[in-house]
Design a protein around this motif. Sequence first.
Motif, PDB file in Angstrom:
ATOM      1  N   GLY A 194       0.829  -1.200   0.000  1.00  0.00           N
ATOM      2  CA  GLY A 194       0.000   0.000   0.000  1.00  0.00           C
ATOM      3  C   GLY A 194       0.860   1.244   0.000  1.00  0.00           C
ATOM      4  O   GLY A 194       0.820   2.063   0.921  1.00  0.00           O
ATOM      5  N   TYR A 195       1.687   1.370  -1.051  1.00  0.00           N
ATOM      6  CA  TYR A 195       2.601   2.506  -1.138  1.00  0.00           C
ATOM      7  C   TYR A 195       1.837   3.827  -1.122  1.00  0.00           C
ATOM      8  O   TYR A 195       0.733   3.939  -1.646  1.00  0.00           O
ATOM      9  N   GLY A 196       2.461   4.834  -0.529  1.00  0.00           N
ATOM     10  CA  GLY A 196       1.838   6.148  -0.438  1.00  0.00           C
ATOM     11  C   GLY A 196       1.917   6.918  -1.738  1.00  0.00           C
ATOM     12  O   GLY A 196       2.496   6.470  -2.735  1.00  0.00           O
ATOM     13  N   ASP A 197       1.361   8.127  -1.702  1.00  0.00           N
ATOM     14  CA  ASP A 197       1.283   8.960  -2.901  1.00  0.00           C
ATOM     15  C   ASP A 197       2.648   9.425  -3.405  1.00  0.00           C
ATOM     16  O   ASP A 197       2.765   9.850  -4.562  1.00  0.00           O
ATOM     17  N   THR A 198       3.664   9.356  -2.558  1.00  0.00           N
ATOM     18  CA  THR A 198       4.982   9.844  -2.982  1.00  0.00           C
ATOM     19  C   THR A 198       5.704   8.841  -3.884  1.00  0.00           C
ATOM     20  O   THR A 198       6.755   9.162  -4.433  1.00  0.00           O
ATOM     21  N   PHE A 199       5.143   7.647  -4.037  1.00  0.00           N
ATOM     22  CA  PHE A 199       5.741   6.663  -4.931  1.00  0.00           C
ATOM     23  C   PHE A 199       4.691   6.124  -5.905  1.00  0.00           C
ATOM     24  O   PHE A 199       4.369   4.930  -5.898  1.00  0.00           O
ATOM     25  N   PRO A 200       4.149   7.005  -6.761  1.00  0.00           N
ATOM     26  CA  PRO A 200       3.131   6.548  -7.712  1.00  0.00           C
ATOM     27  C   PRO A 200       3.690   5.599  -8.768  1.00  0.00           C
ATOM     28  O   PRO A 200       2.935   4.916  -9.452  1.00  0.00           O
TER      29      PRO A 200
END
Length: 219
Positions: A194-200
């Motif tokens: 569930g990677y965050g928005d900083t690693f799209p």
Amino acid sequence: MSSDTTYRFYFAGELFDLKHLSGNVMFATAIEEASGGRYRTNLPQDLEQREVTPHHIRDQDILTLLESDLALFNYDGPELDSGTVVEYLFAKFADIPSVLLRTDFRGGGDQEHFPWNLMTSFYPRTEVLLFDALAVYKEKRAGLDGDSAAASTAMVEVFAEAVVEAFDKVAAQPPVLPAADRETVYRWLSTLPGYGDTFPNADELIRKAMERKQQKGLL
């Protein structure tokens, strides 16, 4: 495994104080030197940015681990560092050749074979190195006329050479992840955390990492 190929290894372990930070750098440098530059370090403490969120830090460490060719896990301490254990399991999900290193003479765990919890043992494509660092240090110091600094350096060299040998051995072992399942597993690893928005672009980074590993014969 080619003798002239450079491999990047992730060095997992504690990075919370002077001894951890300086020790990690010294040991990583010793491994690079002992391998003649074949094994180069991805050191998590060099990635840390205090101004970003914990989610970002976690994602960056996971992605760097998954992009690495091999991994070294420091299993010292009366209790294993929980973050290091999580990273080791991620390495096994990705079929990354791994080395578990313990230089701590203290016992622990719930099994006869290794001094830690059995749930983090017995995984394939993993080499385990157990040392009594204090005994090695005293032996080296006695042979160097009580020179503590020289004994410390000699001790680090012993451990570094052992890690290089273990890397050579585990990297030469065939993958356990079936070829037909590689893309599926690595695609799942681009979603699982569930990677965050900083690693799209996490999915692209992990796909490219898989392809590099295949080219090196690691997958």
